[in-house]
Design a protein around this motif. Structure first.
Motif, short mmCIF file in Angstrom:
data_model
loop_
_atom_site.label_atom_id
_atom_site.label_comp_id
_atom_site.label_asym_id
_atom_site.label_seq_id
_atom_site.Cartn_x
_atom_site.Cartn_y
_atom_site.Cartn_z
N LEU A 55 -37.81 -2.16 -81.52
CA LEU A 55 -37.21 -3.61 -81.66
C LEU A 55 -37.38 -4.39 -80.56
N ALA A 56 -37.20 -3.93 -79.39
CA ALA A 56 -37.18 -4.67 -78.17
C ALA A 56 -38.81 -4.69 -78.20
N THR A 111 -29.51 -4.57 -85.96
CA THR A 111 -29.76 -2.88 -85.86
C THR A 111 -28.74 -2.33 -85.69
N TYR A 115 -33.99 0.85 -81.47
CA TYR A 115 -33.78 -0.24 -80.30
C TYR A 115 -34.88 -0.26 -79.42
N SER A 174 -31.00 -7.35 -82.67
CA SER A 174 -30.16 -5.97 -81.93
C SER A 174 -28.96 -5.81 -82.51
N CYS A 189 -40.18 -7.54 -80.42
CA CYS A 189 -39.52 -8.85 -79.80
C CYS A 189 -40.24 -9.56 -78.77
#
Length: 162
Positions: free
Chosen positions: A7-8, A54, A4, A51, A11
């Motif tokens: 991924l954040a 995932t 997470y 998200s 992005c």
């Protein structure tokens, strides 16, 4: 949790790279503003869907894990032999619920013979491994005789020959 955060981060980096370059002291013209709004407008749903994807893949990965090694009853060694192909076998029997259950442990021919530690008449207990991929076979004194993988663990491509 790490996925997470990464991924954040990815992005956020993508949104930052897609934004128009700022020029100190100069106002944005309408085309630059439209690029800004389009970038933020496209990146937000994309980030949310990634998200969610995932989270769903993590949940499905947890559900797809092979079952942990179940508890096995103590078994008695009934035979230790070498097959015609040179494999070593240990035949085990358990008496449970009025039924006789038998199992065979088999190893390919190799220098370190795991079957050599087993003796006919010996009682063997199976303690599930901490990772759940199999059992440690132990004799009455608690001496470890061999590791026995579950069918799922032995069938994985990353498993070595047991």
């Amino acid at each position: 949790m790490k996925s997470y955060v990464s991924l954040a981060l990815v992005c956020s980096l993508g949104v930052a790279l897609s934004l128009p370059r700022a020029h100190a002291g100069e106002p944005m013209d309408p085309s630059e503003r439209s690029v800004l709004y389009l970038s933020v407008g496209l990146a937000t749903p994309l980030m949310l869907s990634m998200s969610a994807g995932t989270a769903l893949s993590y949940t499905s990965a947890q559900a797809g894990r092979p079952p942990r090694a179940a508890t096995l009853p103590p078994m008695q060694v009934t035979a230790v032999r070498t097959t015609a192909a040179g494999e070593r076998e240990v035949e085990l029997a358990a008496h449970r619920d009025g039924k006789d259950e038998t199992s065979v442990l088999r190893w390919p021919q190799r220098k370190d013979d795991p079957a050599a530690a087993f003796r006919v008449g010996q009682t063997v207990t199976f303690k599930p491994s901490t990772e759940g991929g199999g059992w440690m076979a132990q004799d009455e004194a608690g001496t470890q005789l061999a590791f026995v993988p579950t069918v799922e663990a032995a069938g994985q491509a990353s498993s070595k020959t047991w």
